[in-house]
Design a protein around this motif. Structure first.
Motif, PDB file in Angstrom:
ATOM      1  N   LEU A  32       0.809  -1.041  -0.029  1.00 27.33           N
ATOM      2  CA  LEU A  32       0.041   0.198  -0.119  1.00 27.33           C
ATOM      3  C   LEU A  32       0.914   1.137   0.049  1.00 27.33           C
ATOM      4  N   ASP A  33       0.826   2.107  -1.127  1.00 24.50           N
ATOM      5  CA  ASP A  33       1.639   3.063  -1.108  1.00 24.50           C
ATOM      6  C   ASP A  33       1.245   4.435  -0.530  1.00 24.50           C
ATOM      7  N   LEU A  34       1.955   4.771   0.510  1.00 18.47           N
ATOM      8  CA  LEU A  34       1.762   6.273   1.101  1.00 18.47           C
ATOM      9  C   LEU A  34       3.207   6.856   1.015  1.00 18.47           C
ATOM     10  N   ALA A  35       4.126   6.617   0.100  1.00 14.86           N
ATOM     11  CA  ALA A  35       5.211   7.160   0.073  1.00 14.86           C
ATOM     12  C   ALA A  35       5.538   7.712  -1.399  1.00 14.86           C
ATOM     13  N   SER A  36       4.824   7.686  -2.220  1.00 13.38           N
ATOM     14  CA  SER A  36       5.094   8.241  -3.626  1.00 13.38           C
ATOM     15  C   SER A  36       4.486   9.580  -3.741  1.00 13.38           C
ATOM     16  N   ASN A  37       4.704  10.494  -4.498  1.00 10.12           N
ATOM     17  CA  ASN A  37       3.931  11.970  -4.598  1.00 10.12           C
ATOM     18  C   ASN A  37       2.913  11.923  -5.580  1.00 10.12           C
ATOM     19  N   ASP A  38       2.218  10.687  -5.851  1.00  6.95           N
ATOM     20  CA  ASP A  38       1.154  10.634  -7.029  1.00  6.95           C
ATOM     21  C   ASP A  38      -0.296  11.131  -6.268  1.00  6.95           C
ATOM     22  N   TRP A 324      11.540   1.952  11.847  1.00  5.83           N
ATOM     23  CA  TRP A 324      10.006   2.077  11.570  1.00  5.83           C
ATOM     24  C   TRP A 324       9.533   1.738  10.127  1.00  5.83           C
ATOM     25  N   ALA A 325      10.220   2.428   9.395  1.00  8.99           N
ATOM     26  CA  ALA A 325      10.079   2.576   7.858  1.00  8.99           C
ATOM     27  C   ALA A 325      10.237   1.018   7.410  1.00  8.99           C
ATOM     28  N   ALA A 326      10.953   0.280   7.705  1.00  7.86           N
ATOM     29  CA  ALA A 326      11.459  -0.921   6.998  1.00  7.86           C
ATOM     30  C   ALA A 326      10.302  -2.010   7.901  1.00  7.86           C
ATOM     31  N   ASP A 327       9.703  -1.855   8.946  1.00 12.09           N
ATOM     32  CA  ASP A 327       8.720  -2.554   9.657  1.00 12.09           C
ATOM     33  C   ASP A 327       7.477  -2.489   8.922  1.00 12.09           C
ATOM     34  N   CYS A 328       7.210  -1.112   8.507  1.00 10.08           N
ATOM     35  CA  CYS A 328       5.950  -0.852   7.804  1.00 10.08           C
ATOM     36  C   CYS A 328       6.127  -1.794   6.370  1.00 10.08           C
ATOM     37  N   ARG A 329       6.950  -1.397   5.721  1.00  9.19           N
ATOM     38  CA  ARG A 329       7.306  -2.220   4.510  1.00  9.19           C
ATOM     39  C   ARG A 329       6.953  -3.787   4.535  1.00  9.19           C
ATOM     40  N   ALA A 330       7.566  -4.478   5.916  1.00 13.15           N
ATOM     41  CA  ALA A 330       7.265  -5.771   6.347  1.00 13.15           C
ATOM     42  C   ALA A 330       5.831  -5.950   6.377  1.00 13.15           C
ATOM     43  N   ALA A 331       5.092  -5.076   6.774  1.00  8.90           N
ATOM     44  CA  ALA A 331       3.765  -5.209   7.188  1.00  8.90           C
ATOM     45  C   ALA A 331       2.641  -4.837   5.967  1.00  8.90           C
ATOM     46  N   PHE A 334       4.282   1.063   2.473  1.00  6.12           N
ATOM     47  CA  PHE A 334       5.288   1.707   2.107  1.00  6.12           C
ATOM     48  C   PHE A 334       5.266   3.091   2.389  1.00  6.12           C
ATOM     49  N   VAL A 335       6.210   3.823   3.349  1.00 10.06           N
ATOM     50  CA  VAL A 335       5.949   5.251   3.798  1.00 10.06           C
ATOM     51  C   VAL A 335       7.424   5.683   3.346  1.00 10.06           C
ATOM     52  N   GLY A 336       7.590   7.033   3.559  1.00 12.44           N
ATOM     53  CA  GLY A 336       8.642   7.565   3.376  1.00 12.44           C
ATOM     54  C   GLY A 336       9.499   7.977   4.714  1.00 12.44           C
ATOM     55  N   CYS A 337      10.707   7.814   4.584  1.00 14.36           N
ATOM     56  CA  CYS A 337      11.624   7.989   5.816  1.00 14.36           C
ATOM     57  C   CYS A 337      12.295   9.462   5.617  1.00 14.36           C
ATOM     58  N   PHE A 338      12.355  10.397   6.318  1.00 16.05           N
ATOM     59  CA  PHE A 338      12.952  11.373   6.050  1.00 16.05           C
ATOM     60  C   PHE A 338      14.064  11.581   7.511  1.00 16.05           C
ATOM     61  N   ARG A 339      15.296  11.810   7.213  1.00 16.52           N
ATOM     62  CA  ARG A 339      16.053  11.902   8.479  1.00 16.52           C
ATOM     63  C   ARG A 339      17.327  12.815   7.928  1.00 16.52           C
ATOM     64  N   THR A 353       2.211  10.360   2.254  1.00 16.99           N
ATOM     65  CA  THR A 353       1.595  11.216   1.243  1.00 16.99           C
ATOM     66  C   THR A 353       0.243  10.727   0.982  1.00 16.99           C
ATOM     67  N   ALA A 354      -0.806  11.444   1.291  1.00 11.90           N
ATOM     68  CA  ALA A 354      -2.145  11.171   0.792  1.00 11.90           C
ATOM     69  C   ALA A 354      -2.441  11.299  -0.567  1.00 11.90           C
ATOM     70  N   ARG A 355      -3.344  10.345  -0.932  1.00 10.84           N
ATOM     71  CA  ARG A 355      -3.557  10.268  -2.316  1.00 10.84           C
ATOM     72  C   ARG A 355      -5.031  10.225  -2.436  1.00 10.84           C
ATOM     73  N   ALA A 356      -5.607  10.970  -3.455  1.00 16.90           N
ATOM     74  CA  ALA A 356      -6.952  10.937  -3.643  1.00 16.90           C
ATOM     75  C   ALA A 356      -7.813   9.785  -3.954  1.00 16.90           C
ATOM     76  N   ASP A 357      -7.028   8.710  -4.597  1.00 12.06           N
ATOM     77  CA  ASP A 357      -7.880   7.503  -4.835  1.00 12.06           C
ATOM     78  C   ASP A 357      -7.868   6.519  -3.484  1.00 12.06           C
ATOM     79  N   LEU A 358      -7.240   6.636  -2.255  1.00 12.54           N
ATOM     80  CA  LEU A 358      -7.046   5.811  -1.198  1.00 12.54           C
ATOM     81  C   LEU A 358      -8.559   5.745  -0.593  1.00 12.54           C
ATOM     82  N   SER A 359      -8.887   4.560  -0.495  1.00 11.48           N
ATOM     83  CA  SER A 359     -10.394   4.257   0.414  1.00 11.48           C
ATOM     84  C   SER A 359     -10.152   4.349   1.702  1.00 11.48           C
TER      85      SER A 359
END
Length: 375
Positions: A32-38, A324-331, A334-339, A353-359
């Motif tokens: 589930l993609d919450l990392a892209s800028n789409d 945390w980001a890696a654990d999210c991917r394993a679950a 997909f989220v971004g990680c800024f450091r 990143t929120a997407r208009a097509d997310l339910s």
């Protein structure tokens, strides 16, 4: 040994937990993609994909040269006219990337003897534009029109203030009306990067400058990217026709770079037309961002209230943010990680990143995974 210093820097990055790695994604990712800028969910929309394919069939795989030689097609001109009209500006100029557009706008509009007043939270592309420009740069406090006003008051000559409209780290919006007011008091120009505003803010997604009543102003120049809400690739500068003409003659990233590939221009144009027909997509992206923030804070997480479609969640440390980001991917998320050094305040965070097509079910699932994997 040649480049021996690279090994020292690599070791330092490893010790600090700041090593970056490439992770090629499959064409059909199960995450589930919450990392892209789409933001509008248009990158795979059939009309956008067909826009790219039709342009490639008509014009070929590449632009074949710089915009001033063979790299400008009729399609590029069509995209520029419709993009300027949609956002409310007199003219537009398309570049191969949003990064190139920012370098062009800052360097070409800050000649020797000028002052650039740059927000401390600006994107790397704006920062690099300041570094390459012949003018002198003064960095001021984040989102502070009074700081901009004070800096401009120290200079007698051409000046420009430079800012993101929506900052990419925390998703907070710049006080555009206040910045414009400060600039006008001193006869300075305002250059803003609306990469994260186009398609999300303003009436029907026309952008943050449009929402602030600055669209079409003769002292405002806006850069955008075609790779976020429009689901394509490339960038553009919007503003007065005389500014665009100046960029054609003076912007090195326009003059010496190969033009945007026709497929990208075709995809962006198709997405722009789709947004024009379905303006509710912009409101839905903001609604998803607000919903994510509400659910995350209700779960006890420290999330920054979004002004557009970026939702930032604070992490205890850089190492824990990466895990945390890696654990999210394993679950399955997909989220971004800024450091550091990507974040100016040194605070690591997950970037959603929120997407208009997310339910609603997908939003709930994302919040559940983030909460269950928190450090």
């Amino acid at each position: 040994m040649a480049f021996g210093w690279i090994d020292e820097q690599a070791a330092a990055r490893r010790q600090a937990g700041l090593v970056r790695t490439l992770r090629p994604r499959p064409a059909d990712s199960p995450l589930l993609d919450l990392a892209s800028n789409d933001y509008l969910g248009l990158a795979r929309h059939p009309e956008v994909v067909e826009g790219a394919a039709a342009a490639a069939r008509t014009w070929g795989g590449g632009a074949t040269g710089s915009r001033l030689v063979t790299g400008t097609t009729e399609l590029h001109g069509e995209l520029e006219r419709e993009l300027a009209d949609f956002c409310g500006f007199e003219a537009a100029l398309v570049f191969s990337s949003g990064y190139a557009a920012n370098l062009a706008a800052v360097t070409a509009l800050a000649p020797h003897g000028s002052l650039i007043v740059s927000d401390a939270g600006n994107h790397a592309s704006l920062i690099d534009g300041c570094r390459l420009a012949r003018g002198t740069t003064q960095v001021v406090a984040h989102a502070d029109p009074d700081a901009v006003r004070k800096a401009l008051g120290t200079h007698d000559g051409p000046a420009v203030a430079v800012s993101d409209t929506v900052f990419s780290v925390d998703g907070d919006a710049a006080p555009l009306a206040g910045l414009a007011g400060a600039c006008r008091e001193h006869g300075a120009g305002l250059v803003v990067d609306d990469a994260h505003g186009l398609g999300v803010l303003g009436a029907g997604g026309r952008g943050a400058p449009h929402a602030a009543g600055l669209a079409g102003a003769d002292d405002v120049v806006v850069t955008v990217t075609l790779s976020k809400s429009l689901g394509s690739q490339g960038g553009a500068v919007l503003g007065p026709a005389r500014v665009v003409e100046h960029l054609v003659n003076a912007a090195r990233t326009f003059i010496f770079d190969t033009g945007l590939a026709p497929a990208s221009a075709g995809a962006a144009l198709a997405a722009l037309r789709l947004l024009g027909r379905e303006p509710e997509r912009a409101a839905r992206a903001r609604e998803v961002a607000t919903g994510l923030h509400a659910r995350l804070t209700a779960a006890g997480l420290e999330a920054v209230r979004p002004d557009a479609a970026v939702v930032s969640v604070r992490a205890p440390s850089a190492e824990e943010a990466v895990q945390w980001a890696a654990d999210c991917r394993a679950a399955g998320l997909f989220v971004g990680c800024f450091r550091p050094p990507s974040v100016p305040d040194g605070i690591s965070r997950l970037r959603l990143t929120a997407r208009a097509d997310l339910s609603e079910e997908q939003i709930e699932r994302a919040v559940r995974v983030i909460g269950e994997t928190r450090p």
